[in-house]
Design an enzyme around this catalytic site. Sequence first.
Site, short mmCIF file in Angstrom:
data_model
loop_
_atom_site.label_atom_id
_atom_site.label_comp_id
_atom_site.label_asym_id
_atom_site.label_seq_id
_atom_site.Cartn_x
_atom_site.Cartn_y
_atom_site.Cartn_z
N ARG A 148 0.89 -1.29 -0.02
CA ARG A 148 0.13 0.05 -0.16
C ARG A 148 1.00 1.25 -0.03
NH1 ARG A 148 -4.91 -0.15 4.36
NH2 ARG A 148 -5.58 1.53 3.04
N CYS A 202 -2.03 6.04 8.74
CA CYS A 202 -2.30 4.86 8.36
C CYS A 202 -3.57 4.89 7.26
CB CYS A 202 -2.78 3.88 9.23
SG CYS A 202 -4.27 4.28 10.42
#
Length: 285
Positions: free
Chosen positions: A181, A238
């Site tokens: 990611r 995050c």
Amino acid sequence: MSETEVPLVEPDRLAAELAQPDPPTLLDVRWRLTGPPGRDDYLLGHLPGAVFVDLDTALCGSPGTAGRHPLPDPAALQAALRAAGVRAGHPVVVYDGGDGMAAARAWWTLRWAGHRQVRLLHGGWPAWVAAGLPTSAEAPDPASGDVTVRPGALAVLDADGAARLAAADEGVLLDVRTAPRYRGETEPIDPVAGHIPGAVNLPAPEYVDAGRFPSAETLRARFAAAGVTADAPVGAYCGSGVTAAQAVLALHLAGRPDAALYVGSWSNWVADPQRPVATGETPAR
């Protein structure tokens, strides 16, 4: 960090505290990113006396451009905490399904709201059950608490602050999502893949193992390897500020109580198409 400030409690220690005349307030915050709701697990069994508090609706604001798990409205948070029996100056213990992420975000939210005496059950519900300690399926009816929410007790980053920290010569902005990611190879939730330019990738499994934290010395070494020093600014993000709250908890354990949380995280960053997006392994500024 004094004994009263250590934000973790082991099951046997908690069991002893719960046997006292005025035990800690227990909050069950079990949660899954993709469902089903944690309340279902709570109704099947929980720590005796625990009150279920929903992460999505009680501890966070409504999803939108501020992120998928933005800061809660202080008045709404105060009402939810009082309904759960949280009292001013009285200890609270939060727990989740074992990975420690929802519990860490609950810990962070209460601390941000000015409630200092809050700890996380280390290992969560699985650790309690594995220790052979009692459980209950009875939902308590707690007396209303009197906690007052005073926002701002922990450091918060907005998008501009995160950008400045990531670009600074001193200081580190940690991206604690998985490496694919971060590199921009995949993005299963948010509409854009990549990372904030200058952010350093430190995936959560590198500082926490299945919801359990290593020693403070080990944590300091792992954060140091990512460029975190003893005194330069540090923040974490995050996807939506849940996993990153666990990183902030780990930084507290490592001796950095000033660590900042970018609450909106990537879901807020990419809500503005004008914000730059980086890809690849190198945290180029």
